[in-house]
Design a protein around this motif. Structure first.
Motif, short mmCIF file in Angstrom:
data_model
loop_
_atom_site.label_atom_id
_atom_site.label_comp_id
_atom_site.label_asym_id
_atom_site.label_seq_id
_atom_site.Cartn_x
_atom_site.Cartn_y
_atom_site.Cartn_z
N SER A 62 1.01 -1.67 -0.18
CA SER A 62 0.53 0.18 -0.31
C SER A 62 0.65 1.43 0.31
O SER A 62 0.10 2.70 -0.01
CB SER A 62 -0.81 0.26 1.46
N PRO A 81 -1.58 6.82 2.68
CA PRO A 81 -2.54 6.63 1.61
C PRO A 81 -3.87 7.39 1.09
O PRO A 81 -3.58 7.83 -0.62
CB PRO A 81 -3.23 4.87 0.82
N ALA A 82 -4.29 7.37 2.19
CA ALA A 82 -5.66 9.32 1.33
C ALA A 82 -4.60 10.02 0.75
O ALA A 82 -5.17 10.95 0.21
CB ALA A 82 -6.18 9.55 2.81
N ARG A 83 -3.38 10.57 2.18
CA ARG A 83 -2.79 11.90 1.60
C ARG A 83 -2.22 12.15 0.01
O ARG A 83 -2.37 12.59 -0.50
CB ARG A 83 -1.81 12.06 2.85
N GLN A 84 -1.92 10.54 0.02
CA GLN A 84 -1.26 10.51 -1.58
C GLN A 84 -2.36 11.33 -2.81
O GLN A 84 -2.36 11.26 -3.51
CB GLN A 84 -0.45 9.34 -1.75
N GLU A 85 -3.49 10.55 -2.71
CA GLU A 85 -4.74 10.25 -3.30
C GLU A 85 -5.18 11.67 -3.60
O GLU A 85 -5.04 12.37 -4.78
CB GLU A 85 -6.16 9.38 -3.37
N ALA A 86 -4.66 12.94 -2.13
CA ALA A 86 -4.84 14.21 -2.25
C ALA A 86 -4.21 15.06 -2.38
O ALA A 86 -4.16 15.93 -3.34
CB ALA A 86 -5.75 14.10 -0.58
N GLN A 87 -2.91 14.80 -2.54
CA GLN A 87 -1.56 15.17 -3.41
C GLN A 87 -1.95 15.16 -5.16
O GLN A 87 -1.54 16.04 -5.45
CB GLN A 87 -0.29 14.37 -2.44
N ARG A 88 -2.35 13.98 -5.37
CA ARG A 88 -2.35 13.87 -6.83
C ARG A 88 -4.12 14.46 -6.85
O ARG A 88 -3.79 15.27 -8.19
CB ARG A 88 -2.42 12.72 -7.10
N ALA A 89 -4.72 14.80 -6.65
CA ALA A 89 -6.07 15.00 -6.79
C ALA A 89 -5.55 17.45 -6.49
O ALA A 89 -6.03 17.05 -7.65
CB ALA A 89 -7.07 15.11 -6.31
N ARG A 92 -4.06 17.75 -10.04
CA ARG A 92 -5.17 17.93 -11.20
C ARG A 92 -5.71 18.83 -11.25
O ARG A 92 -4.99 19.84 -12.26
CB ARG A 92 -5.52 16.71 -11.48
#
Length: 121
Positions: A62, A81-89, A92
């Protein structure tokens, strides 16, 4: 402090995985923090080394932790992982804002308003 309940219906590796993930998410375990070796943690918790190894493998898959060979196992620099996805969002969104030529303050105000509004169902 990690506590594994042998009477719990949740398997020990999952209890350990969940508690380590919570420690990373809450900041109790900071990015870059070195984790105990599999053997040391297994000994400390009274678990089989394979149980700890499985929890570590799942956290590594993960991208919450990373193994650096003989140097040990560490909390990944961006372990949550939640922070990683938020950083990617966010990246974008920032790119889209630049393409639309919106002012940064206006874009941030839009985000603040969106966070305050009720989610669409």
């Amino acid at each position: 402090m990690i506590v594994v309940d042998p009477r719990s219906p949740v398997p020990p590796y999952e209890q350990l995985r969940a508690q380590l993930l919570e420690a990373v998410t809450s900041g109790e375990l900071a990015a870059g923090a070195r984790l105990p070796t599999v053997r040391r943690l297994a000994e400390d918790l009274g678990l089989a080394p394979g149980t700890v190894a499985r929890a570590y493998r799942e956290l590594e898959a993960s991208r919450v932790i990373e193994t650096r060979g003989r140097n040990g196992t560490f909390v990944a620099l961006y372990g949550d992982p939640a922070r990683q996805e938020a950083q990617r969002a966010a990246a974008r969104f920032a790119e889209q804002v630049r393409l639309l030529r919106l002012d940064a303050d206006e874009a941030l105000a839009l985000v603040a308003a969106a966070l305050k509004s009720e989610p669409a169902t």
